[in-house]
Design a protein around this motif. Structure first.
Motif, PDB file in Angstrom:
ATOM      1  N   ILE A 188     -27.188  63.151  -5.433  1.00  0.00           N
ATOM      2  CA  ILE A 188     -28.149  63.343  -4.341  1.00  0.00           C
ATOM      3  C   ILE A 188     -28.225  64.817  -3.972  1.00  0.00           C
ATOM      4  N   ALA A 189     -27.066  65.479  -3.893  1.00  0.00           N
ATOM      5  CA  ALA A 189     -27.043  66.903  -3.547  1.00  0.00           C
ATOM      6  C   ALA A 189     -27.752  67.729  -4.605  1.00  0.00           C
ATOM      7  N   GLU A 190     -27.538  67.389  -5.873  1.00  0.00           N
ATOM      8  CA  GLU A 190     -28.172  68.141  -6.958  1.00  0.00           C
ATOM      9  C   GLU A 190     -29.691  67.947  -6.965  1.00  0.00           C
ATOM     10  N   GLY A 191     -30.139  66.791  -6.517  1.00  0.00           N
ATOM     11  CA  GLY A 191     -31.578  66.521  -6.496  1.00  0.00           C
ATOM     12  C   GLY A 191     -32.217  66.756  -5.144  1.00  0.00           C
ATOM     13  N   ARG A 192     -31.560  67.560  -4.309  1.00  0.00           N
ATOM     14  CA  ARG A 192     -32.055  67.741  -2.941  1.00  0.00           C
ATOM     15  C   ARG A 192     -33.441  68.361  -2.888  1.00  0.00           C
ATOM     16  N   ALA A 193     -33.770  69.224  -3.869  1.00  0.00           N
ATOM     17  CA  ALA A 193     -35.084  69.871  -3.844  1.00  0.00           C
ATOM     18  C   ALA A 193     -36.192  68.833  -3.986  1.00  0.00           C
ATOM     19  N   TRP A 194     -35.994  67.862  -4.875  1.00  0.00           N
ATOM     20  CA  TRP A 194     -37.009  66.831  -5.052  1.00  0.00           C
ATOM     21  C   TRP A 194     -37.082  65.931  -3.831  1.00  0.00           C
ATOM     22  N   LEU A 195     -35.952  65.711  -3.156  1.00  0.00           N
ATOM     23  CA  LEU A 195     -35.967  64.935  -1.911  1.00  0.00           C
ATOM     24  C   LEU A 195     -36.714  65.691  -0.814  1.00  0.00           C
ATOM     25  N   PHE A 196     -36.466  67.004  -0.714  1.00  0.00           N
ATOM     26  CA  PHE A 196     -37.212  67.829   0.230  1.00  0.00           C
ATOM     27  C   PHE A 196     -38.711  67.720  -0.055  1.00  0.00           C
ATOM     28  N   LEU A 197     -39.066  67.821  -1.328  1.00  0.00           N
ATOM     29  CA  LEU A 197     -40.472  67.790  -1.715  1.00  0.00           C
ATOM     30  C   LEU A 197     -41.115  66.460  -1.341  1.00  0.00           C
ATOM     31  N   ALA A 198     -40.431  65.364  -1.643  1.00  0.00           N
ATOM     32  CA  ALA A 198     -40.960  64.044  -1.306  1.00  0.00           C
ATOM     33  C   ALA A 198     -41.110  63.887   0.206  1.00  0.00           C
ATOM     34  N   ALA A 199     -40.109  64.345   0.961  1.00  0.00           N
ATOM     35  CA  ALA A 199     -40.173  64.241   2.421  1.00  0.00           C
ATOM     36  C   ALA A 199     -41.333  65.057   2.985  1.00  0.00           C
ATOM     37  N   LEU A 200     -41.552  66.246   2.437  1.00  0.00           N
ATOM     38  CA  LEU A 200     -42.657  67.085   2.902  1.00  0.00           C
ATOM     39  C   LEU A 200     -44.011  66.436   2.619  1.00  0.00           C
ATOM     40  N   ILE A 201     -44.162  65.905   1.427  1.00  0.00           N
ATOM     41  CA  ILE A 201     -45.430  65.276   1.058  1.00  0.00           C
ATOM     42  C   ILE A 201     -45.718  64.090   1.974  1.00  0.00           C
ATOM     43  N   ILE A 202     -44.697  63.279   2.221  1.00  0.00           N
ATOM     44  CA  ILE A 202     -44.873  62.130   3.120  1.00  0.00           C
ATOM     45  C   ILE A 202     -45.226  62.605   4.525  1.00  0.00           C
ATOM     46  N   CYS A 203     -44.538  63.638   4.993  1.00  0.00           N
ATOM     47  CA  CYS A 203     -44.788  64.169   6.334  1.00  0.00           C
ATOM     48  C   CYS A 203     -46.226  64.660   6.480  1.00  0.00           C
ATOM     49  N   PHE A 204     -46.692  65.454   5.511  1.00  0.00           N
ATOM     50  CA  PHE A 204     -48.056  65.976   5.594  1.00  0.00           C
ATOM     51  C   PHE A 204     -49.097  64.880   5.395  1.00  0.00           C
ATOM     52  N   GLU A 205     -48.773  63.876   4.588  1.00  0.00           N
ATOM     53  CA  GLU A 205     -49.710  62.770   4.396  1.00  0.00           C
ATOM     54  C   GLU A 205     -49.900  61.994   5.696  1.00  0.00           C
ATOM     55  N   VAL A 206     -48.790  61.688   6.360  1.00  0.00           N
ATOM     56  CA  VAL A 206     -48.870  60.968   7.641  1.00  0.00           C
ATOM     57  C   VAL A 206     -49.582  61.824   8.684  1.00  0.00           C
ATOM     58  N   TRP A 207     -49.212  63.091   8.751  1.00  0.00           N
ATOM     59  CA  TRP A 207     -49.819  64.028   9.711  1.00  0.00           C
ATOM     60  C   TRP A 207     -51.330  64.114   9.489  1.00  0.00           C
ATOM     61  N   SER A 208     -51.742  64.233   8.229  1.00  0.00           N
ATOM     62  CA  SER A 208     -53.152  64.366   7.915  1.00  0.00           C
ATOM     63  C   SER A 208     -53.934  63.111   8.286  1.00  0.00           C
ATOM     64  N   ARG A 209     -53.373  61.963   7.998  1.00  0.00           N
ATOM     65  CA  ARG A 209     -54.073  60.711   8.299  1.00  0.00           C
ATOM     66  C   ARG A 209     -54.185  60.477   9.801  1.00  0.00           C
ATOM     67  N   LEU A 210     -53.110  60.802  10.543  1.00  0.00           N
ATOM     68  CA  LEU A 210     -53.140  60.608  11.986  1.00  0.00           C
ATOM     69  C   LEU A 210     -54.076  61.598  12.674  1.00  0.00           C
ATOM     70  N   SER A 211     -54.128  62.834  12.188  1.00  0.00           N
ATOM     71  CA  SER A 211     -54.919  63.882  12.842  1.00  0.00           C
ATOM     72  C   SER A 211     -56.374  63.899  12.404  1.00  0.00           C
ATOM     73  N   PHE A 212     -56.612  63.666  11.096  1.00  0.00           N
ATOM     74  CA  PHE A 212     -57.973  63.825  10.574  1.00  0.00           C
ATOM     75  C   PHE A 212     -58.516  62.578   9.887  1.00  0.00           C
ATOM     76  N   GLY A 213     -57.679  61.574   9.717  1.00  0.00           N
ATOM     77  CA  GLY A 213     -58.111  60.379   9.015  1.00  0.00           C
ATOM     78  C   GLY A 213     -58.393  60.628   7.553  1.00  0.00           C
ATOM     79  N   ALA A 214     -57.778  61.677   6.998  1.00  0.00           N
ATOM     80  CA  ALA A 214     -57.998  62.031   5.588  1.00  0.00           C
ATOM     81  C   ALA A 214     -56.661  62.091   4.866  1.00  0.00           C
ATOM     82  N   THR A 215     -56.705  61.913   3.542  1.00  0.00           N
ATOM     83  CA  THR A 215     -55.487  61.975   2.746  1.00  0.00           C
ATOM     84  C   THR A 215     -55.129  63.419   2.414  1.00  0.00           C
ATOM     85  N   PHE A 216     -53.847  63.666   2.245  1.00  0.00           N
ATOM     86  CA  PHE A 216     -53.371  64.992   1.853  1.00  0.00           C
ATOM     87  C   PHE A 216     -53.029  65.029   0.379  1.00  0.00           C
TER      88      PHE A 216
END
Length: 350
Positions: free
Chosen positions: A28-56
């Motif tokens: 898990i520690a070695e793959g932390r960059a990919w976990l960060f990336l997945a978390a960021l994508i999910i965060c921006f996707e949720v943020w975009s849908r809630l704020s603009f109703g559009a996909t990121f």
């Protein structure tokens, strides 16, 4: 062998495969960059849908933009990965990239007056990469022969390359008059930007060199324990010289592609990308103590930075927050690396 190196000796952490819990935590520690990336994508996707109703993330334009954003820092970070794994650092890459961009522009324009457009483009790129290798040779000689610490030696070259780039550019940007060059920087192949295709091929080649060749294995050995590498018969000085030449030439390719993308060479092209290159390597899981890191981890690190930079603009947040976000991710990555080393029982410097 009488070779010496300024690189400090550090032992790369090893996972304890006898303990399943530790093994999973290490993975898990070695793959932390990919976990960060997945978390960021999910965060921006949720943020975009809630704020603009559009996909990121499902917007093809966003995906292409993020990929293009990541190309330049990734090319610098690829060379930086080799250097950091060896236990060093290269602070000159930003302005080596700028110097290469200016050389690419001048060489392409001059060659265009005497040869076909495609050949002029190829000559411009080749000239940029070759010229970029010159400060790399100097860096390697300073560090491997004169025992100057990598931080100091490459910081000095940062200033030299900066001055040379601005002098060659005459203090302005240098426009490129070459249609093929512009197509390379802005064209697409079945919707995929040529820059992204070139970067992908380059990354695969560098991954092979690092993971499958003797040069790559020697790099890990030097970063993990330079004294043991010397006793094993590795040519430390020769390797360090080649290492910094490789790093500089990666920046040279980045400079050439920058000139292609903007159809102009600029001395300051890589100035804001230096810290991004180091950040991508650290976020990607490489240890600043040397001995560990992967090219694909660096790819994830570069994508994390690109997603932060583009995502904040997309959701209409002031772009200055990107510096805070990237800084926090770097700090978290270093803390995880330290915890991983302690957890695995690796020797720590107090």
């Amino acid at each position: 062998m009488t070779s010496t190196s300024p690189i400090e000796t550090h032992v790369a952490p090893q996972a304890d495969h006898g303990d399943p819990a530790r093994s999973w935590l290490a993975r898990i520690a070695e793959g932390r960059a990919w976990l960060f990336l997945a978390a960021l994508i999910i965060c921006f996707e949720v943020w975009s849908r809630l704020s603009f109703g559009a996909t990121f993330v499902l917007n093809p334009f966003n995906v292409q933009s993020i990929a293009i954003f990541a190309v330049a820092p990734l090319l610098l970070a690829t060379g930086q990965t080799f250097v950091i794994i060896s236990g060093g650092i290269d602070l000159s890459l930003g302005f080596i990239m700028g110097l290469a961009a200016v050389v690419a522009a001048h060489a392409t324009n001059m060659a265009g007056a005497a040869m076909p457009v495609p050949l002029a483009m190829m000559l411009g790129i080749l000239a940029a990469v070759i010229v970029a290798g010159v400060p790399g040779v100097i860096n390697g000689l300073l560090i491997s022969r004169l025992r100057i610490p990598p931080f100091i030696g490459t910081l000095g070259m940062f200033g030299v390359a900066r001055g040379a780039a601005f002098l060659l550019a005459g203090g302005t940007t240098v426009p490129v008059q070459n249609s093929w060059f512009a197509l390379l920087g802005n064209g697409r192949f079945y919707g995929v930007p040529y820059l992204v295709i070139i970067a992908a091929v380059f990354v695969v080649v560098m991954h092979y060199i690092l993971s499958q060749t003797r040069f790559g294995q020697h790099n890990y050995a030097i970063g993990a324990n330079v004294q043991a590498a010397r006793r094993a018969g590795i040519d430390i000085r020769g390797h360090i010289l080649r290492l910094y030449v490789l790093s500089a030439m990666c920046a040279g390719l980045g400079g050439a592609l920058y000139a292609a993308r903007f159809t102009a060479g600029a001395a300051q092209a890589g100035e804001p990308l230096l810290l991004d290159s180091v950040a991508a390597v650290v976020i990607g899981g490489a240890s600043l103590f040397g001995g560990s890191g992967t090219i694909f981890g660096t790819v994830a690190g570069a994508l994390v930075i690109a997603v932060i930079q583009y995502g904040l603009v997309f959701v209409n947040v002031e772009p200055f927050w990107q510096f805070i976000a990237v800084g926090l991710v770097i700090i978290i990555s270093v803390l995880i690396d330290q915890a991983q080393r302690r957890f695995s029982g690796a020797r720590q410097d107090e």
